[in-house]
Design a protein around this motif. Structure first.
Motif, PDB file in Angstrom:
ATOM      1  N   PRO A 197      -7.525 -10.611 -54.686  1.00  0.00           N
ATOM      2  CA  PRO A 197      -7.484  -9.860 -53.594  1.00  0.00           C
ATOM      3  C   PRO A 197      -6.358 -10.078 -52.763  1.00  0.00           C
ATOM      4  O   PRO A 197      -6.203  -8.997 -51.740  1.00  0.00           O
ATOM      5  N   ALA A 198      -5.431 -10.894 -53.166  1.00  0.00           N
ATOM      6  CA  ALA A 198      -4.219 -10.924 -52.319  1.00  0.00           C
ATOM      7  C   ALA A 198      -3.063  -9.859 -52.552  1.00  0.00           C
ATOM      8  O   ALA A 198      -3.369  -9.107 -53.534  1.00  0.00           O
ATOM      9  N   ASN A 199      -2.437  -9.586 -51.627  1.00  0.00           N
ATOM     10  CA  ASN A 199      -1.521  -8.285 -51.884  1.00  0.00           C
ATOM     11  C   ASN A 199      -0.198  -8.576 -51.553  1.00  0.00           C
ATOM     12  O   ASN A 199       0.899  -8.136 -51.590  1.00  0.00           O
ATOM     13  N   MET A 200       0.000 -10.016 -51.008  1.00  0.00           N
ATOM     14  CA  MET A 200       1.472 -10.521 -50.650  1.00  0.00           C
ATOM     15  C   MET A 200       1.725 -11.710 -51.827  1.00  0.00           C
ATOM     16  O   MET A 200       0.881 -12.760 -51.802  1.00  0.00           O
ATOM     17  N   GLN A 201       3.011 -11.910 -51.991  1.00  0.00           N
ATOM     18  CA  GLN A 201       3.513 -13.259 -52.655  1.00  0.00           C
ATOM     19  C   GLN A 201       3.339 -14.130 -52.109  1.00  0.00           C
ATOM     20  O   GLN A 201       3.386 -14.415 -50.704  1.00  0.00           O
ATOM     21  N   LEU A 202       3.198 -15.596 -52.757  1.00  0.00           N
ATOM     22  CA  LEU A 202       3.327 -16.772 -52.107  1.00  0.00           C
ATOM     23  C   LEU A 202       4.528 -17.266 -51.668  1.00  0.00           C
ATOM     24  O   LEU A 202       5.828 -16.584 -51.963  1.00  0.00           O
ATOM     25  N   ALA A 207     -15.753  -0.495 -56.825  1.00  0.00           N
ATOM     26  CA  ALA A 207     -16.692  -0.984 -57.890  1.00  0.00           C
ATOM     27  C   ALA A 207     -16.107  -2.347 -58.183  1.00  0.00           C
ATOM     28  O   ALA A 207     -14.926  -2.554 -58.762  1.00  0.00           O
ATOM     29  N   THR A 208     -17.003  -3.171 -58.030  1.00  0.00           N
ATOM     30  CA  THR A 208     -16.570  -4.648 -58.440  1.00  0.00           C
ATOM     31  C   THR A 208     -17.911  -5.442 -58.529  1.00  0.00           C
ATOM     32  O   THR A 208     -19.080  -4.872 -58.906  1.00  0.00           O
ATOM     33  N   GLY A 209     -17.833  -6.734 -59.171  1.00  0.00           N
ATOM     34  CA  GLY A 209     -19.152  -7.647 -59.302  1.00  0.00           C
ATOM     35  C   GLY A 209     -19.729  -7.325 -60.668  1.00  0.00           C
ATOM     36  O   GLY A 209     -20.903  -7.411 -60.445  1.00  0.00           O
ATOM     37  N   TYR A 210     -18.893  -7.204 -61.738  1.00  0.00           N
ATOM     38  CA  TYR A 210     -19.527  -6.740 -63.047  1.00  0.00           C
ATOM     39  C   TYR A 210     -19.997  -7.791 -63.644  1.00  0.00           C
ATOM     40  O   TYR A 210     -20.665  -7.547 -64.852  1.00  0.00           O
ATOM     41  N   GLY A 211     -19.753  -9.185 -63.201  1.00  0.00           N
ATOM     42  CA  GLY A 211     -20.318 -10.563 -63.991  1.00  0.00           C
ATOM     43  C   GLY A 211     -19.513 -10.149 -65.407  1.00  0.00           C
ATOM     44  O   GLY A 211     -18.392  -9.507 -65.606  1.00  0.00           O
ATOM     45  N   SER A 224      -9.595 -14.942 -69.031  1.00  0.00           N
ATOM     46  CA  SER A 224      -9.683 -13.638 -68.227  1.00  0.00           C
ATOM     47  C   SER A 224     -10.534 -13.951 -67.098  1.00  0.00           C
ATOM     48  O   SER A 224     -11.451 -14.839 -66.970  1.00  0.00           O
ATOM     49  N   GLN A 225     -10.427 -13.104 -66.141  1.00  0.00           N
ATOM     50  CA  GLN A 225     -11.113 -13.274 -64.967  1.00  0.00           C
ATOM     51  C   GLN A 225     -12.349 -12.132 -64.853  1.00  0.00           C
ATOM     52  O   GLN A 225     -11.915 -11.019 -65.211  1.00  0.00           O
ATOM     53  N   TYR A 226     -13.538 -12.630 -64.212  1.00  0.00           N
ATOM     54  CA  TYR A 226     -14.536 -11.650 -63.958  1.00  0.00           C
ATOM     55  C   TYR A 226     -14.972 -12.136 -62.595  1.00  0.00           C
ATOM     56  O   TYR A 226     -14.974 -13.341 -62.299  1.00  0.00           O
ATOM     57  N   PHE A 227     -15.829 -11.329 -61.929  1.00  0.00           N
ATOM     58  CA  PHE A 227     -16.711 -11.660 -60.741  1.00  0.00           C
ATOM     59  C   PHE A 227     -17.940 -11.485 -60.852  1.00  0.00           C
ATOM     60  O   PHE A 227     -18.623 -10.484 -61.114  1.00  0.00           O
ATOM     61  N   GLU A 228     -18.504 -12.586 -60.380  1.00  0.00           N
ATOM     62  CA  GLU A 228     -20.061 -12.600 -60.238  1.00  0.00           C
ATOM     63  C   GLU A 228     -20.720 -12.138 -59.086  1.00  0.00           C
ATOM     64  O   GLU A 228     -20.269 -12.636 -58.008  1.00  0.00           O
ATOM     65  N   ALA A 265     -10.248   0.179 -57.702  1.00  0.00           N
ATOM     66  CA  ALA A 265     -10.958  -0.167 -59.008  1.00  0.00           C
ATOM     67  C   ALA A 265      -9.997  -1.457 -59.526  1.00  0.00           C
ATOM     68  O   ALA A 265      -9.468  -1.527 -60.779  1.00  0.00           O
ATOM     69  N   THR A 266      -9.919  -2.264 -58.400  1.00  0.00           N
ATOM     70  CA  THR A 266      -8.797  -3.231 -58.914  1.00  0.00           C
ATOM     71  C   THR A 266      -9.497  -4.936 -59.233  1.00  0.00           C
ATOM     72  O   THR A 266      -9.071  -5.763 -58.961  1.00  0.00           O
ATOM     73  N   HIS A 267     -11.016  -4.613 -59.391  1.00  0.00           N
ATOM     74  CA  HIS A 267     -11.690  -5.617 -59.960  1.00  0.00           C
ATOM     75  C   HIS A 267     -12.342  -6.191 -58.709  1.00  0.00           C
ATOM     76  O   HIS A 267     -13.394  -6.720 -58.749  1.00  0.00           O
ATOM     77  N   ILE A 268     -11.626  -6.494 -57.464  1.00  0.00           N
ATOM     78  CA  ILE A 268     -12.101  -6.906 -56.156  1.00  0.00           C
ATOM     79  C   ILE A 268     -11.196  -6.243 -55.195  1.00  0.00           C
ATOM     80  O   ILE A 268      -9.764  -6.127 -55.626  1.00  0.00           O
ATOM     81  N   PRO A 269     -11.542  -5.702 -54.408  1.00  0.00           N
ATOM     82  CA  PRO A 269     -10.651  -4.928 -53.289  1.00  0.00           C
ATOM     83  C   PRO A 269      -9.702  -5.821 -52.545  1.00  0.00           C
ATOM     84  O   PRO A 269      -9.912  -7.154 -52.267  1.00  0.00           O
TER      85      PRO A 269
END
Ligand code: FES
Length: 513
Positions: free
Chosen positions: A494-499, A353-357, A328-332, A230-234
């Motif tokens: 979706p990144a999980n590691m820092q720059l 669950a993602t792609g809520y627009g 804020s961010q959303y995913f289309e 439920a991270t907005h994008i996996p």
């Protein structure tokens, strides 16, 4: 105040306290593990815990750190991707199901508020969609007719109850608005009271899928039968990164001198469109206006988005003070519907669950109802409707392809100009730039005190080059929407590691040799 994934302060984070967990006894094994403590994660967790499942929520920062803390919280059955488009892509029956699912969603919010006696400023409202030129009138008529086909009662109305020019107006009742953070915090409390576990400041680092799921986190290892992103994008690399395009939207909360706050929800028909509503919090009412959406990482001077938005608000409203501005961010999604259910390419017990627009608040509860049915093995028509593995109608691939053409450009690094490090002194405090230096590309930021922070600009997700977001003081990836703070830490997946960090001092010294 709660923390959020950017440096601008939203109205919601400004008017809520950090959620304090109740420190339930820490088990290591669960029926369902939910990654992400926003509205989707917490609502789904509560639904499942009530149904007898033992659930845990892992949140990398604090509850509502992501888009739930930055939404403008419209609750709609009138959707951003209009029903004529949905009918066109999925057929009338499925579009009717979509409409029914949004009604069920708002009903679930209403019943949660009643059951848990939640003080979150929830108010029923009507939505007004208004056309301002002939082309928009035609679109409005198509949307109106499609709404009626899917049993969303749209009616034409003579007047628009705000002082903005219009040619034709449509109204839909049965919408609502609320304070999303107060709502989610109340649900989180209810979830913990019936035995649910919430772990904040607990990033999930790795997942091993072997029937039972092993979850490696910053607070130890856990096991679960199911895992829900439920991270907005996996995180990781997944087909859904190609089917969802990240966008940013800009919002502003202002007070009005004449106190003439509209009660309802208003939408014009430009692309991107403006959205308007009000919210009372304690004794103060705020007008909230949003617009200026763009693909994440595609505009460097994001401050300009706020300037344009402020000019718009001041043109139509008697503004006293701009209290908050934030983005804020959303995913289309590629084909107009969210992806809720089994995560493609993974075992059956990994869900997403993602792609809520632009309808995240509404779809969060559609997701909770759908995911609950999947876990409980219940019949539910929404499971098939929102299945992330669905075969796309061909039309869906048009935006998919154009978005991924952009992504390809990012990989070869031609989108943003790389400037020489000799221009380093041109960076004003608070600014960032991707620069070239000694054959290296560097993401360079000068903080308000004049200190330089240097990072490798290579996104740790799939190696696109990040771009500076001036307004939110973050490095944003234009490919799939990962975002990093000025120290390079991930604030949005979706990144999980820092720059990777670069020592600025060493770098400057190396020029002397
Ligand atoms: Fe995918 Fe950056 S988010 S490459």
């Amino acid at each position: 105040m709660i923390a959020r994934d950017g440096s601008c302060i939203s109205l919601w984070q400004d008017t809520a306290e950090e959620y304090q967990t109740q420190n339930n006894e820490l088990k290591k094994s669960f029926d369902v593990a939910i990654v992400g403590g926003g509205i989707t994660g917490i609502t789904t967790a509560l639904q499942l815990q009530k149904a007898g499942k033992n659930c845990v929520v892992f949140e990398a920062y604090n509850l509502c750190f992501g888009t739930t803390g930055g939404t403008t919280a419209h609750l709609n059955t009138l959707l951003d991707n209009p029903y004529n488009i949905i009918i066109n892509k999925f057929g009338k029956e499925n579009a009717q199901l979509v409409a029914q699912s949004t009604k069920d969603s708002i009903e679930l919010i209403r019943s949660n508020i009643e059951e848990y006696n939640i003080d979150c400023g929830f108010q029923n409202a009507s939505a007004y969609l208004y056309a301002q030129d002939d082309k928009q009138v035609k679109e409005l008529e198509d949307i109106h007719d499609a709404c009626r086909e899917v049993n969303v009662k749209a009616v034409y109305q003579e007047n628009l109850p705000i002082n903005i020019d219009y040619k034709k107006v449509m109204r839909v009742d049965g919408q609502a608005k609320f304070h999303p953070v107060k709502y989610v915090h109340a649900l989180a409390k209810a979830f913990e009271e019936i035995g649910g576990v919430i772990l904040q400041q607990c990033r999930v680092l790795d997942i091993k899928e072997n029937g039972i799921i092993n979850i490696v986190t910053e607070k130890g290892n856990f096991q679960s039968q199911y895992l829900i992103y439920a991270t907005h994008i996996p995180t990781g690399i997944n087909l859904l990164h190609l089917r969802c395009a990240p966008y940013r939207s800009y919002a502003m909360a202002v007070t009005l001198k004449n106190k003439n706050y509209p009660e309802d929800l208003f939408y014009d028909m430009y692309d991107p469109y403006h959205y308007i509503r009000s919210q009372q919090i304690k004794d103060q009412t705020y007008l909230i206006v949003g617009a200026e959406d763009h693909k994440t990482g595609h505009i460097e001077n994001t401050d300009e988005c706020f300037s344009k938005l402020e000019a718009y608000v001041k043109k139509y409203f008697d503004v006293d003070e701009v209290v908050n501005k934030w983005s804020s961010q959303y995913f289309e999604p590629a084909d107009a519907l969210p992806y809720i259910g089994h995560l493609p390419g993974h075992k059956e017990n990994i869900l997403v669950a993602t792609g809520y627009g632009g309808n995240g608040m509404t779809y969060s509860h559609v997701a909770a109802l759908t995911l609950k049915s999947i876990v409980l093995n219940e019949d539910n028509p929404y499971i098939k409707l929102y299945d992330p593995n669905r075969i796309k109608p061909v039309a869906g691939f048009v935006s998919f392809l154009s978005h991924n053409a952009d992504v390809a450009r990012m990989f070869v690094g031609k989108w943003f100009t790389h400037e020489k490090l000799k221009e380093l002194e041109d960076i004003a405090p608070g600014e960032g730039k991707v620069v070239r230096f000694e054959g290296e590309t560097i993401a360079l930021h000068k903080d308000k005190e004049g200190k330089l922070h240097a990072l490798k600009p290579t996104c740790t997700h799939m190696k696109c080059s990040v771009a500076w977001n001036n307004a939110e003081q973050s490095w944003d990836c234009p490919c799939h929407g990962a975002r990093y703070n000025i120290s390079g830490y991930v604030v949005t997946g979706p990144a999980n590691m820092q720059l990777q960090k670069i020592e600025v001092k060493e770098l400057l010294e190396s020029t002397k040799h």
